[in-house]
Design a protein around this motif. Structure first.
Motif, short mmCIF file in Angstrom:
data_model
loop_
_atom_site.label_atom_id
_atom_site.label_comp_id
_atom_site.label_asym_id
_atom_site.label_seq_id
_atom_site.Cartn_x
_atom_site.Cartn_y
_atom_site.Cartn_z
N LYS A 97 0.84 -1.20 0.00
CA LYS A 97 0.00 0.00 0.00
C LYS A 97 0.88 1.26 0.00
O LYS A 97 0.67 2.18 -0.78
N GLN A 98 1.88 1.24 0.88
CA GLN A 98 2.78 2.41 0.96
C GLN A 98 3.51 2.64 -0.35
O GLN A 98 3.66 3.77 -0.82
N LYS A 99 3.94 1.53 -0.95
CA LYS A 99 4.66 1.65 -2.22
C LYS A 99 3.76 2.26 -3.28
O LYS A 99 4.15 3.17 -4.02
N LEU A 100 2.53 1.79 -3.34
CA LEU A 100 1.59 2.30 -4.36
C LEU A 100 1.28 3.77 -4.10
O LEU A 100 1.17 4.57 -5.03
N GLN A 101 1.16 4.10 -2.82
CA GLN A 101 0.92 5.51 -2.48
C GLN A 101 2.07 6.37 -2.95
O GLN A 101 1.89 7.44 -3.53
N SER A 102 3.30 5.87 -2.73
CA SER A 102 4.46 6.68 -3.11
C SER A 102 4.56 6.81 -4.63
O SER A 102 5.19 7.72 -5.14
N TYR A 103 3.93 5.88 -5.36
CA TYR A 103 3.92 5.98 -6.82
C TYR A 103 2.68 6.70 -7.32
O TYR A 103 2.31 6.58 -8.48
N LYS A 104 2.00 7.37 -6.41
CA LYS A 104 0.86 8.23 -6.75
C LYS A 104 -0.34 7.48 -7.33
O LYS A 104 -1.07 8.01 -8.17
N VAL A 105 -0.53 6.25 -6.89
CA VAL A 105 -1.75 5.54 -7.28
C VAL A 105 -2.87 6.04 -6.36
O VAL A 105 -2.67 6.21 -5.16
N SER A 106 -4.04 6.28 -6.94
CA SER A 106 -5.14 6.88 -6.17
C SER A 106 -5.61 5.89 -5.08
O SER A 106 -5.47 4.68 -5.24
N PRO A 107 -6.21 6.44 -3.98
CA PRO A 107 -6.68 5.55 -2.90
C PRO A 107 -7.66 4.50 -3.42
O PRO A 107 -7.59 3.33 -3.04
N SER A 108 -8.59 4.89 -4.33
CA SER A 108 -9.55 3.88 -4.80
C SER A 108 -8.83 2.84 -5.66
O SER A 108 -9.16 1.64 -5.62
N GLY A 109 -7.83 3.29 -6.43
CA GLY A 109 -7.04 2.34 -7.23
C GLY A 109 -6.31 1.37 -6.32
O GLY A 109 -6.25 0.16 -6.59
N ILE A 110 -5.75 1.89 -5.23
CA ILE A 110 -5.02 1.01 -4.29
C ILE A 110 -5.97 -0.04 -3.72
O ILE A 110 -5.64 -1.22 -3.63
N ASN A 111 -7.19 0.41 -3.38
CA ASN A 111 -8.16 -0.56 -2.84
C ASN A 111 -8.47 -1.65 -3.84
O ASN A 111 -8.55 -2.84 -3.50
N GLN A 112 -8.65 -1.25 -5.11
CA GLN A 112 -8.95 -2.26 -6.13
C GLN A 112 -7.80 -3.26 -6.26
O GLN A 112 -8.00 -4.46 -6.37
N ILE A 113 -6.58 -2.72 -6.24
CA ILE A 113 -5.40 -3.60 -6.35
C ILE A 113 -5.34 -4.56 -5.15
O ILE A 113 -5.15 -5.76 -5.30
N LEU A 114 -5.56 -4.01 -3.96
CA LEU A 114 -5.45 -4.85 -2.77
C LEU A 114 -6.53 -5.94 -2.74
O LEU A 114 -6.31 -7.05 -2.26
N GLU A 115 -7.72 -5.60 -3.26
CA GLU A 115 -8.78 -6.60 -3.35
C GLU A 115 -8.35 -7.77 -4.23
O GLU A 115 -8.56 -8.93 -3.91
N LEU A 116 -7.73 -7.42 -5.38
CA LEU A 116 -7.27 -8.47 -6.30
C LEU A 116 -6.17 -9.30 -5.65
O LEU A 116 -6.13 -10.52 -5.79
N VAL A 117 -5.30 -8.62 -4.91
CA VAL A 117 -4.22 -9.34 -4.23
C VAL A 117 -4.81 -10.30 -3.18
O VAL A 117 -4.39 -11.45 -3.06
N LYS A 118 -5.85 -9.81 -2.49
CA LYS A 118 -6.49 -10.65 -1.47
C LYS A 118 -7.05 -11.92 -2.10
O LYS A 118 -7.00 -12.99 -1.52
N GLY A 119 -7.60 -11.76 -3.32
CA GLY A 119 -8.13 -12.93 -4.02
C GLY A 119 -7.05 -13.73 -4.73
O GLY A 119 -7.37 -14.61 -5.52
N MET A 120 -5.80 -13.40 -4.49
CA MET A 120 -4.63 -14.08 -5.06
C MET A 120 -4.55 -13.94 -6.59
O MET A 120 -4.02 -14.80 -7.27
#
Ligand code: SF4
Length: 519
Positions: free
Chosen positions: A400-423
């Motif tokens: 999450k921190q890495k994505l934030q530092s690369y200026k990915v939007s909060p909603s984008g980060i959530n979408q990415i983390l959801e996909l990661v959670k689902g492997m």
């Protein structure tokens, strides 16, 4: 090629009977001889189908119109049996339908061999096969559905009209999507509750005295549950036979390739050698490198060192995007000698492994860049390592921190983390691509870090963008010699159009353009 064992049993089940049904639980392994070419083709095409199932499953609601339409197309393209054939009972005996069913059957068993090897592989395979099965079962004609249930000993009793009347209120209140009007017209099946745990867990059915009352449309959940259990057991059994399979020297490399597999180029082609200059690596890492390579590049710039796993993963990636052996030696030497390694030590301890990567030492294997599956599944990083796939191997908070530092939007980060959670690590990476390239839908299925790079360059307009960044960074260099190494600043820099490009830069850009668009 012969599939061993159970010959007698199969003799009682000729293939015509085996492929008489459009769908089965794959209880009976194929026993015929097939060529190695057919073995590999079938396996690769099923893998493509399963990758499509995975992609569609996270992009669309499962079984929605779009999901079905896209999967139909893939079924037709890859020549697997699809719903139109399943409905047409007459065409079942035709050779082409027979061939499709044969391919479906054999390819499933080949992938079982390849995907029973680790827990991660098994989990992925079961999930995609279950989704595929759901789509195909759903498309069966109701009569064929019943036939399927009977053939597979899933003969649940429909409750009588009297019982239905007695339980009407309870059925309406407890069953999902059933109303007082529709309850009269549909069958309810009395099923032991342990066969319908998904429905019980989601409170979609009426439960009484150890039995659940399942409306007809939910029977698919039971079938899927059964399929999942059978497949999971079958994979565990298959894993036990692996030592025997691995002793076959024709099969072992094929199966290893399949389980680490990606479907596409191996990015070992030589035509792009020398098309990238060392000065381009910093700006490219911010724009066109996937997260795994961006992370490695950053770690190398920060620490002036990478351990073996990182050097292999990153070094082969750079080779794949076009660094020549001489450039690679220069790149690694200049970075390592900024740290604790002097030039002499570099030449003695590290130059060999760079030359080895390019097939100039040892066994002289011309190594190819790692695919995503290889990065994700083999050699997980430990403390102090920077290789691996950040979507698979990074802690959620760190990612999450890495994505934030690369200026990915909060909603984008959530979408990415959801996909990661689902492997769905590669899909998370595709989402990262969409967000960082400002595109709505990537029209490729990501399977290789070098593919990410090539697709990124296509989106950014081939080499044009690189040229502009180069000019900007070169101007910065004029002002400050250390600016080239100030990678963060360069990577995030807004690129200004430069209309006074030099002749040399223009030629370089044209070369890059044609490379990225041919690739
Ligand atoms: Fe790299 Fe593939 Fe992971 Fe993306 S999904 S970060 S390209 S290994």
């Amino acid at each position: 090629m012969e599939f061993p064992g159970r010959r007698n049993k199969f003799a009682q089940n000729p293939q015509t009977e085996l492929y008489g049904q459009p769908l089965h639980f794959y209880g009976q392994p194929p026993l015929e001889n097939i060529s190695l070419t057919e073995f590999e083709t079938f396996a690769v095409e099923r893998l493509k189908l399963l990758k499509t199932v995975e992609n569609l499953g996270v992009s669309y609601v499962k079984l929605s119109d779009q999901y079905i339409k896209k999967l139909d197309i893939e079924f037709k393209n890859l020549n697997f049996p699809y719903r139109a054939d399943a409905d047409d009972r007459k065409s079942q005996s035709g050779p082409s339908e027979y061939e499709k069913r044969r391919k479906d059957h054999i390819s499933h068993f080949i992938l079982r061999l390849a995907y029973c090897q680790t827990e991660d592989l098994r989990r992925w395979f079961i999930q995609q096969e279950v989704d595929l099965f759901r789509y195909r079962f759903n498309d069966l004609h109701p009569k064929l559905k019943l036939e399927f249930l009977h053939k597979n000993n899933l003969q649940y009793d429909a409750i009588t009209v009297e019982e239905k009347r007695m339980l009407q209120d309870k059925l309406v209140n407890s069953s999902y999507g059933v109303s007082g009007i529709t309850v009269e017209d549909q069958d309810f099946y009395k099923v032991p509750f342990q066969d319908a745990l998904d429905l019980v867990r989601t409170r979609k059915v009426y439960l009484k005295a150890g039995y659940v009352y399942v409306p007809h449309q939910d029977i698919v959940t039971i079938v899927l549950n059964d399929f999942r259990t059978r497949l999971s057991k079958a994979l565990a059994l298959t894993a036990r036979s692996l030592p025997a399979v691995h002793s076959d020297e024709r099969l072992q490399p094929l199966l290893n390739h399949l389980s680490n597999s990606y479907l596409g180029q191996d990015y070992s082609i030589q035509k792009n050698v020398g098309k990238i200059s060392l000065e381009q690596i910093d700006p490219l890492s911010g724009k066109s490198f996937p997260l795994c390579m961006r992370q490695l590049h950053q770690a190398l710039r920060d620490n002036h060192h990478l351990r073996h796993g990182g050097r292999m993963q990153y070094g082969l990636f750079l080779k794949g995007i076009g660094l020549s052996l001489e450039q690679a030696l220069q790149f690694w030497r200049s970075e390592f000698t900024r740290g604790k390694v002097d030039a002499d030590k570099f030449d003695k301890a590290y130059a060999y492994s760079v030359r080895h990567m390019f097939g100039k030492e040892g066994k002289r294997t011309d190594y190819t860049p790692y695919s995503c599956m290889k990065v994700i599944l083999s050699n997980p990083p430990s403390q102090g390592d920077h290789h691996g796939c950040p979507f698979r191997h990074s802690d959620h908070e760190l990612l999450k921190q890495k994505l934030q530092s690369y200026k990915v939007s909060p909603s984008g980060i959530n979408q990415i983390l959801e996909l990661v959670k689902g492997m769905h690590y590669q899909l998370a990476c595709q989402k990262y691509f969409e967000l960082t390239h400002n595109v709505e839908d990537v029209n490729f299925s990501l399977s290789h870090p070098n593919q990410y790079f090539v697709e990124s360059q296509k989106v950014l307009g081939g080499g044009k963008d690189i040229k502009r960044e180069m000019d900007t960074s070169q101007r910065s260099q004029g002002n400050n010699n250390s600016a080239a190494r100030n990678s963060a600043a360069i990577r995030e820099k807004t690129v200004a159009a430069n209309t006074n490009a030099s002749q040399d830069s223009a030629e370089m850009t044209e070369d890059l353009d044609s490379y990225f668009h041919d690739a």
